[in-house]
Design a protein around this motif. Structure first.
Motif, mmCIF file in Angstrom:
data_model
loop_
_atom_site.group_PDB
_atom_site.id
_atom_site.type_symbol
_atom_site.label_atom_id
_atom_site.label_comp_id
_atom_site.label_asym_id
_atom_site.label_seq_id
_atom_site.Cartn_x
_atom_site.Cartn_y
_atom_site.Cartn_z
ATOM 1 N N MET A 417 1.559 7.007 3.553
ATOM 2 C CA MET A 417 2.922 6.584 3.194
ATOM 3 C C MET A 417 3.584 5.817 4.347
ATOM 4 O O MET A 417 4.384 4.910 4.129
ATOM 5 C CB MET A 417 3.773 7.797 2.787
ATOM 6 N N GLU A 418 3.214 6.176 5.566
ATOM 7 C CA GLU A 418 3.758 5.454 6.723
ATOM 8 C C GLU A 418 3.228 4.008 6.744
ATOM 9 O O GLU A 418 3.969 3.063 7.001
ATOM 10 C CB GLU A 418 3.338 6.183 7.992
ATOM 11 N N VAL A 419 1.925 3.860 6.462
ATOM 12 C CA VAL A 419 1.344 2.508 6.403
ATOM 13 C C VAL A 419 2.016 1.717 5.274
ATOM 14 O O VAL A 419 2.330 0.531 5.415
ATOM 15 C CB VAL A 419 -0.188 2.586 6.201
ATOM 16 N N ARG A 420 2.250 2.390 4.144
ATOM 17 C CA ARG A 420 2.933 1.715 3.028
ATOM 18 C C ARG A 420 4.300 1.183 3.467
ATOM 19 O O ARG A 420 4.671 0.043 3.172
ATOM 20 C CB ARG A 420 3.100 2.691 1.844
ATOM 21 N N ARG A 421 5.037 2.026 4.203
ATOM 22 C CA ARG A 421 6.381 1.608 4.669
ATOM 23 C C ARG A 421 6.295 0.360 5.546
ATOM 24 O O ARG A 421 7.126 -0.528 5.470
ATOM 25 C CB ARG A 421 7.036 2.738 5.476
ATOM 26 N N GLU A 422 5.255 0.320 6.357
ATOM 27 C CA GLU A 422 5.107 -0.840 7.257
ATOM 28 C C GLU A 422 4.732 -2.099 6.459
ATOM 29 O O GLU A 422 5.216 -3.187 6.738
ATOM 30 C CB GLU A 422 4.027 -0.502 8.306
ATOM 31 N N MET A 423 3.910 -1.932 5.409
ATOM 32 C CA MET A 423 3.436 -3.106 4.667
ATOM 33 C C MET A 423 4.408 -3.560 3.582
ATOM 34 O O MET A 423 4.350 -4.698 3.131
ATOM 35 C CB MET A 423 2.052 -2.821 4.067
ATOM 36 N N ASP A 424 5.265 -2.647 3.148
ATOM 37 C CA ASP A 424 6.224 -3.019 2.094
ATOM 38 C C ASP A 424 7.569 -2.346 2.379
ATOM 39 O O ASP A 424 8.029 -1.474 1.635
ATOM 40 C CB ASP A 424 5.675 -2.584 0.719
ATOM 41 N N PRO A 425 8.227 -2.772 3.491
ATOM 42 C CA PRO A 425 9.432 -2.058 3.944
ATOM 43 C C PRO A 425 10.564 -2.064 2.918
ATOM 44 O O PRO A 425 11.360 -1.127 2.878
ATOM 45 C CB PRO A 425 9.836 -2.802 5.228
ATOM 46 N N GLU A 426 10.630 -3.105 2.100
ATOM 47 C CA GLU A 426 11.721 -3.184 1.114
ATOM 48 C C GLU A 426 11.363 -2.468 -0.189
ATOM 49 O O GLU A 426 12.162 -2.455 -1.125
ATOM 50 C CB GLU A 426 12.031 -4.652 0.777
ATOM 51 N N GLY A 427 10.146 -1.957 -0.272
ATOM 52 C CA GLY A 427 9.737 -1.263 -1.507
ATOM 53 C C GLY A 427 9.637 -2.189 -2.707
ATOM 54 O O GLY A 427 9.901 -1.786 -3.833
ATOM 55 N N ARG A 428 9.201 -3.442 -2.466
ATOM 56 C CA ARG A 428 9.091 -4.411 -3.574
ATOM 57 C C ARG A 428 8.078 -3.933 -4.627
ATOM 58 O O ARG A 428 8.209 -4.248 -5.796
ATOM 59 C CB ARG A 428 8.646 -5.785 -3.035
ATOM 60 N N LEU A 434 6.139 5.275 -9.435
ATOM 61 C CA LEU A 434 5.528 5.460 -8.110
ATOM 62 C C LEU A 434 6.475 6.184 -7.161
ATOM 63 O O LEU A 434 6.034 6.957 -6.307
ATOM 64 C CB LEU A 434 5.114 4.110 -7.529
ATOM 65 N N SER A 435 7.770 5.944 -7.339
ATOM 66 C CA SER A 435 8.753 6.611 -6.493
ATOM 67 C C SER A 435 8.636 8.132 -6.686
ATOM 68 O O SER A 435 8.619 8.908 -5.722
ATOM 69 C CB SER A 435 10.142 6.090 -6.862
ATOM 70 N N LYS A 436 8.509 8.547 -7.944
ATOM 71 C CA LYS A 436 8.416 9.986 -8.236
ATOM 72 C C LYS A 436 7.035 10.527 -7.827
ATOM 73 O O LYS A 436 6.921 11.579 -7.200
ATOM 74 C CB LYS A 436 8.651 10.185 -9.735
ATOM 75 N N LEU A 437 6.006 9.752 -8.160
ATOM 76 C CA LEU A 437 4.632 10.205 -7.869
ATOM 77 C C LEU A 437 4.429 10.425 -6.379
ATOM 78 O O LEU A 437 3.819 11.409 -5.958
ATOM 79 C CB LEU A 437 3.633 9.144 -8.379
ATOM 80 N N LEU A 438 4.941 9.469 -5.567
ATOM 81 C CA LEU A 438 4.627 9.486 -4.144
ATOM 82 C C LEU A 438 5.808 9.898 -3.260
ATOM 83 O O LEU A 438 5.685 9.933 -2.040
ATOM 84 C CB LEU A 438 4.107 8.097 -3.722
ATOM 85 N N GLY A 439 6.937 10.173 -3.893
ATOM 86 C CA GLY A 439 8.108 10.602 -3.118
ATOM 87 C C GLY A 439 8.701 9.492 -2.271
ATOM 88 O O GLY A 439 9.122 9.720 -1.134
ATOM 89 N N ILE A 440 8.729 8.271 -2.818
ATOM 90 C CA ILE A 440 9.289 7.134 -2.073
ATOM 91 C C ILE A 440 10.711 6.914 -2.570
ATOM 92 O O ILE A 440 10.921 6.675 -3.762
ATOM 93 C CB ILE A 440 8.463 5.845 -2.309
#
Ligand SMILES: Cc1cc2nc3c(=O)[nH]c(=O)nc-3n(C[C@H](O)[C@H](O)[C@H](O)COP(=O)(O)OP(=O)(O)OC[C@H]3O[C@@H](n4cnc5c(N)ncnc54)[C@H](O)[C@@H]3O)c2cc1C
Length: 442
Positions: A417-428, A434-440
């Motif tokens: 999830m940290e790598v995800r934040r770095e690659m897609d900081p705006e959550g595009r 996915l927000s519910k599945l992964l807690g984003i």
């Protein structure tokens, strides 16, 4: 509510207005603003920055879970398709991520290369198969993503990112099973093997013998797959091994005919389990063994036409036979409407952070329900068994796990999830599912 057609993305064709998208099973439907089909990474980068979010890349739409669902933009990546390069000496090939597996197998055959293993069908896109850890069977064989040597992304900032095994193995492990949350994959390099032929043997075994010798049955052959037919007291065991013999076997619709017969028996004899059991057991015990030889891709792939819903859990290998015993009992006592065989496979452990095979050899058990029938009570009951035994769900098949459950069974979940934040900081790329599945947080 759908709004009028938008013309935001001016530099690639076709530019689409509001559309309805459905998955293969017909159970997930999305009314989206656009389904653009970029032709280059630059066009894709433009779409990532400007198209209405959430953005969801799509392959062939064969996932049962709403991974592709969005009200924003579905990115059609089918233009990123075909062979880009290959290395004969290293037996690798670089291909467009939107390439369908059936096209990939033909391309590789032309190069004398082969995939080391395959799942049941070849209709998925390469990126879709990698994103959900799609797999075949074999205790010495990893899922498709373990073949990754390089991945090319356009990330959530519209930027090109390339990870190569020689220098970025950690990022390949982090993003290889990617669920489309790290960005859009445009190309991958895969480690293949030289072309080979397979011998497929099929035999019928009593359930008791199958479960008693489960470990040796699963490890004696290169690939073993077991189909347990409800009410049959028998299992169909399929064993694949490499051979130097030649053969020209191609898949037929024979398995489909078997499913149709089981459905008819279910329809007429649902309230008469003893007669149902007698008829099916008798018919199965009389089936003779089969043996076929053919090219690798023709032996792996089956012809699946009837629609169904499916859940599949990946369990520690040693839990497999125990879970199966419980699932058979569940069907035969509480869910007599089930007629699809239980599908049992194995997968070699790997070290991809979001791989259900992370750190453990796996027994995968899949149960199916006819399309158009209510599967929820049965799948919930089956899931309870799988989860009690430490199962991790197939990302593309129906399940009810959410972020806290997943974090408990995936040791590198938070790192991913940290790598995800770095690659897609705006959550595009983050949809409500996915927000519910992964807690984003959205
Ligand atoms: C009939 C049938 C048979 C099946 N058999 C098997 C089997 O034998 N073994 C098995 O493990 N599974 C099997 N599955 C499940 C299937 O392999 C997975 O759901 C797979 O993800 C589907 O691939 P797809 O191309 O349709 O991807 P989609 O369902 O379209 O997408 C799946 C995921 O991939 C992402 N994605 C797609 N393209 C890209 C891209 N370019 N960049 C980034 N992300 C992307 C999507 O956003 C989504 O998150 C089967 C499914 C069906 C319907």
């Amino acid at each position: 509510m759908l709004r009028g057609p938008k013309r935001l993305l001016t530099d690639f064709q076709p530019i689409e207005g509001p559309q309805v998208w459905r998955n293969w099973a017909g159970t997930v439907e999305s009314k989206v603003e656009q389904i653009p089909r970029p032709l280059t990474e630059e066009q894709l980068g433009n779409a990532v920055l400007n198209a209405p979010a959430p953005l969801r890349p799509v392959g062939s739409g064969h996932s049962f879970t709403p991974l592709v669902a969005t009200t924003g933009t579905i990115l059609d990546l089918s233009a990123f398709s075909g062979l880009i390069d290959h290395n004969e000496a290293e037996c690798t090939a670089t291909i467009g991520a939107g390439t369908k597996l059936c096209d990939l197998t033909r391309m590789l055959a032309g190069l004398g290369q082969a995939l080391p293993n395959m799942g049941d069908i070849d209709q998925q896109s390469v990126a879709g198969a990698l994103a959900t850890a799609t797999h075949g069977s074999g205790l010495t064989l990893g899922a498709y993503h373990t073949q990754l040597r390089a991945i090319h992304f356009v990330d959530g900032c519209g930027k090109k990112r390339v990870f190569e095994a020689s220098r970025d193995q950690e990022m390949i492990n982090a993003t290889g099973v990617g669920l489309g949350i790290f960005g859009a994959v445009t190309a991958v390099t895969m480690q293949n093997v030289p072309s080979y032929n397979l011998r497929r043997k099929r035999t019928m075994l009593p359930i008791t013998a199958t479960l008693d010798s489960f470990e040796s049955l699963m490890s004696r052959h290169r690939s073993t797959e077991i189909f347990i037919v409800p009410f049959a007291r028998h299992a169909l065991v399929q064993m694949l091994d490499k051979t130097d013999n030649l053969g020209d076997y191609s898949a037929t619709a024979e398995d489909e005919a078997g499913i149709a017969t089981l459905k008819t028996l279910r329809n007429y004899l649902k309230s008469f389990p003893t007669i149902r059991r007698m008829l099916i057991s008798h018919a199965m015990a009389k089936l003779s063994d089969e043996e076929h030889v053919g090219e690798w891709m023709k032996i792996y792939v089956t012809d699946r036409q009837s629609k169904f819903n499916e859940t599949e859990y990946h369990l520690p290998f040693e839990e497999g036979a125990l879970a199966l015993t419980e699932i058979i009992k569940l069907i035969e006592t509480r869910f007599r409407q089930i007629y699809f065989p239980i599908e049992v496979r194995t997968v070699k452990r790997d070290d991809f952070w979001l791989s259900p095979f992370y750190g453990r050899d796996t027994c995968s058990i899949a149960v199916h329900h006819g399309a158009g029938e209510d599967y929820s009570a049965f799948f919930r009951a089956a899931e309870a068994i799988f989860r009690r035994r430490g199962g991790r769900p197939h990302w593309g098949k129906l399940h009810t796990m959410t972020a806290a459950d997943l974090a408990a069974v995936y040791p590198r979940f938070n790192d991913a999830m940290e790598v995800r934040r770095e690659m897609d900081p705006e959550g595009r790329f983050v949809s409500p599912y996915l927000s519910k599945l992964l807690g984003i947080a959205l």
